[in-house]
Design an enzyme around this catalytic site. Sequence first.
Site, short mmCIF file in Angstrom:
data_model
loop_
_atom_site.label_atom_id
_atom_site.label_comp_id
_atom_site.label_asym_id
_atom_site.label_seq_id
_atom_site.Cartn_x
_atom_site.Cartn_y
_atom_site.Cartn_z
N ALA A 137 0.84 -1.21 0.00
CA ALA A 137 0.00 0.00 0.00
C ALA A 137 0.86 1.25 0.00
O ALA A 137 0.87 2.04 -0.97
CB ALA A 137 -0.93 -0.02 1.21
N CYS A 140 -7.19 -5.38 2.58
CA CYS A 140 -8.46 -5.17 3.27
C CYS A 140 -9.58 -6.01 2.64
O CYS A 140 -10.62 -6.24 3.27
CB CYS A 140 -8.86 -3.69 3.21
SG CYS A 140 -7.50 -2.61 3.66
C1 LIG Z 1 -7.38 -9.10 6.57
C2 LIG Z 1 -7.05 -7.65 6.63
C3 LIG Z 1 -8.07 -6.71 6.56
C4 LIG Z 1 -7.78 -5.36 6.64
N1 LIG Z 1 -8.80 -4.46 6.55
C5 LIG Z 1 -8.53 -3.14 6.60
C6 LIG Z 1 -9.57 -2.19 6.45
O1 LIG Z 1 -10.75 -2.55 6.26
N2 LIG Z 1 -9.25 -0.88 6.52
C7 LIG Z 1 -7.98 -0.45 6.69
O2 LIG Z 1 -7.74 0.77 6.71
N3 LIG Z 1 -6.96 -1.33 6.81
C8 LIG Z 1 -7.21 -2.66 6.77
N4 LIG Z 1 -6.19 -3.56 6.87
C9 LIG Z 1 -4.83 -3.07 7.09
C10 LIG Z 1 -4.13 -2.74 5.78
O3 LIG Z 1 -4.17 -3.83 4.91
C11 LIG Z 1 -2.69 -2.35 6.08
O4 LIG Z 1 -2.74 -1.25 6.96
C12 LIG Z 1 -1.92 -1.97 4.85
O5 LIG Z 1 -1.80 -3.04 3.98
C13 LIG Z 1 -0.53 -1.48 5.23
O6 LIG Z 1 0.20 -1.22 4.10
P1 LIG Z 1 1.77 -1.16 4.10
O7 LIG Z 1 2.17 -0.87 2.71
O8 LIG Z 1 2.25 -0.26 5.16
O9 LIG Z 1 2.27 -2.60 4.56
P2 LIG Z 1 1.94 -4.07 4.09
O10 LIG Z 1 0.63 -4.15 3.43
O11 LIG Z 1 2.18 -4.95 5.27
O12 LIG Z 1 3.05 -4.37 3.02
C14 LIG Z 1 4.40 -4.44 3.35
C15 LIG Z 1 5.14 -5.25 2.31
O13 LIG Z 1 6.52 -5.15 2.56
C16 LIG Z 1 7.14 -6.39 2.32
N5 LIG Z 1 8.40 -6.46 3.05
C17 LIG Z 1 8.59 -6.37 4.38
N6 LIG Z 1 9.90 -6.45 4.68
C18 LIG Z 1 10.56 -6.61 3.50
C19 LIG Z 1 11.91 -6.76 3.15
N7 LIG Z 1 12.85 -6.79 4.07
N8 LIG Z 1 12.22 -6.89 1.86
C20 LIG Z 1 11.25 -6.87 0.92
N9 LIG Z 1 9.95 -6.75 1.18
C21 LIG Z 1 9.60 -6.61 2.45
C22 LIG Z 1 6.09 -7.37 2.85
O14 LIG Z 1 6.29 -8.65 2.30
C23 LIG Z 1 4.80 -6.75 2.35
O15 LIG Z 1 4.47 -7.22 1.07
C24 LIG Z 1 -6.45 -4.93 6.79
C25 LIG Z 1 -5.42 -5.86 6.86
C26 LIG Z 1 -5.71 -7.21 6.78
C27 LIG Z 1 -4.59 -8.21 6.84
#
Ligand SMILES: Cc1cc2nc3c(=O)[nH]c(=O)nc-3n(C[C@H](O)[C@H](O)[C@H](O)COP(=O)(O)OP(=O)(O)OC[C@H]3O[C@@H](n4cnc5c(N)ncnc54)[C@H](O)[C@@H]3O)c2cc1C
Length: 563
Positions: A13, A45
């Site tokens: 995201a 989500c």
């Molecule tokens: C089932 C579920 C339902 C949800 N529903 C909601 C909702 O309704 N509303 C809402 O606001 N939020 C919701 N969320 C939360 C939302 O999905 C997360 O807040 C959001 O995905 C966070 O995004 P991000 O990019 O910070 O991290 P993430 O989505 O966790 O992505 C991080 C990425 O970094 C990669 N990564 C980590 N370390 C390394 C590394 N060292 N090298 C390479 N790659 C790496 C991981 O593999 C991952 O793919 C939900 C989450 C889940 C699991």
Amino acid sequence: LATDRIVVIGGVACGPKAAARARRLSPETEISIVDRGPYISFAGCGLPYYVGGTVKQLEELWTTKFAIPRDSKYFKDVKNIDVRTLTEAISINRDEKTVKLRNLANGEESDLEYGQLVLATGASPASPPIVGLGLERVFHLHSPSEAAAIRELIEADEIDHAVVIGAGSIGIESVESFFAHAVDVTVIERMEQIMPGLLDPDMATCLTWEMRKNDIEILTSEKVIRLESTEDGKVSKVITDKREIETDMVLLAAGVRPNVALAKDAGLEIGETGAIAVNECMQTSDKSIFAGGDCVECNHRLTGNKIYAPLGSTANKHGRIIGSNLAGESEQFPGVLGTSILKSLGINIAKTGLTAAECARDNIDYIETLTPSEDCAHYYPGGKRFLIKLIADRSSQKLLGAQLLGPGDVSKRIDVIASMMTFGATLKDISDLDLSYSPPFSTAVDALAQAANHTRNRIKGTAQAVTGEYLKEKTETSEDFVILDVRQPEEFKKSRIENDRVLNIALTELRAAVKDTFQDKEIIIICKTGLRSYEACRTLRESGLLNVKYLEGGLIMWEYLKA
Ligand SMILES: Cc1cc2nc3c(=O)[nH]c(=O)nc-3n(C[C@H](O)[C@H](O)[C@H](O)COP(=O)(O)OP(=O)(O)OC[C@H]3O[C@@H](n4cnc5c(N)ncnc54)[C@H](O)[C@@H]3O)c2cc1C
């Protein structure tokens, strides 16, 4: 700089959002995203809705509105961004400004130079100390492959019963996903209530009642100790500190932890919440390294405290701000109110700001009120109920928080409150809001204005209320008092509080009856929602009876106490 390349670690995201925004503002800069997983830019989500079957195809979670997959080719062709999946960033050399990468397909390692680096490493599901988490059919719900595996098992008719460990947002959303496939569910929560981070105990009781009404087994104050399997290694039993439960699968939904190992090893500052510390511009303690999304902590907009509130809505905002700042701007992120919403079994649950429990912990002089409401005029068909809990500062009357729950449309109400709280609104500001009204959409006095007016009456002392718990405890004593039910006799016949102290005089008859009926006894007035009983309270007080209160939330709250 040896290079002005932007490297983004994490491609779900925050990472892709930051990269895409930076690309739009800096057409010439080289931009790379690495992610250790096979999928990028997917809607995490949406995973519960794929498991439940509302979303038919898994691919829908990573295709654009125009059915084009958001894969590496898409990012290259459309955005000129180089995406490397199955590539793990294993260390950061801040002096050399390089990231060491490992190709997970062939194990090869390489260094990638960066001018600016973005950590969007997200969070990982927490794994509490439970023996047997490695058994087959024990899942998290965090990635598309986990969602696919769960749905495949359910569709193969292998699952009659599932245990959900953890009653937070993901656990409670998943209940609906299982229910949709007629899978029986037991939810086990180690805290005293469900949704402990989101709801106060009274609202959690209401939700528990709604879930139990649908035959969902809810076990609170109960700790899972061990999982056991059949001979084939598949989980078959959950052992808690109180019982053993036979099951066909386990969903572990015990919260998430920020992925901070890379940042920590690189010597970047980790905040008090355990997530990466960033400034308003989303820079880490190293100004050429930004971080955002689930791996960072945020400021709470009301208290100024650091909080960990991992949400997709916030991750996307962080991404955009980081993207702008990568391109030389200095946009700031002001923080969050912890606004969130979800639904389960037809019940919508929303929260913003502080809970009453948080206010109490911070020694804030607050008031909390419960107002049952409807989302359209009572004569318009199809209206649905919901309950509003408002929390406000008692002296300044500023809004501090809200929790809404029920089948009705809570989404627009929670967003109005969050918007108003952002700008420091008081209860009076809510009463005066020029909100839209027409019978299909709301009530002439909108539910929020009713809740604000109710809270103001409570502060002023014109409304003196008792809670359901208070009345329940009182009925269990030998005290002499009156429970005055002011509903119409037909309503009273259908359902009532079973207690000898109950007397039914409809509000329409009350004025005439006042003088003859009551002496100096304490009177607690009840009706369905608290509205008529408030009115009745005023009537009795006008006639000189001062020891009068009403049950806040009415019989709706009383019923919930049976949860
Ligand atoms: C089932 C579920 C339902 C949800 N529903 C909601 C909702 O309704 N509303 C809402 O606001 N939020 C919701 N969320 C939360 C939302 O999905 C997360 O807040 C959001 O995905 C966070 O995004 P991000 O990019 O910070 O991290 P993430 O989505 O966790 O992505 C991080 C990425 O970094 C990669 N990564 C980590 N370390 C390394 C590394 N060292 N090298 C390479 N790659 C790496 C991981 O593999 C991952 O793919 C939900 C989450 C889940 C699991």
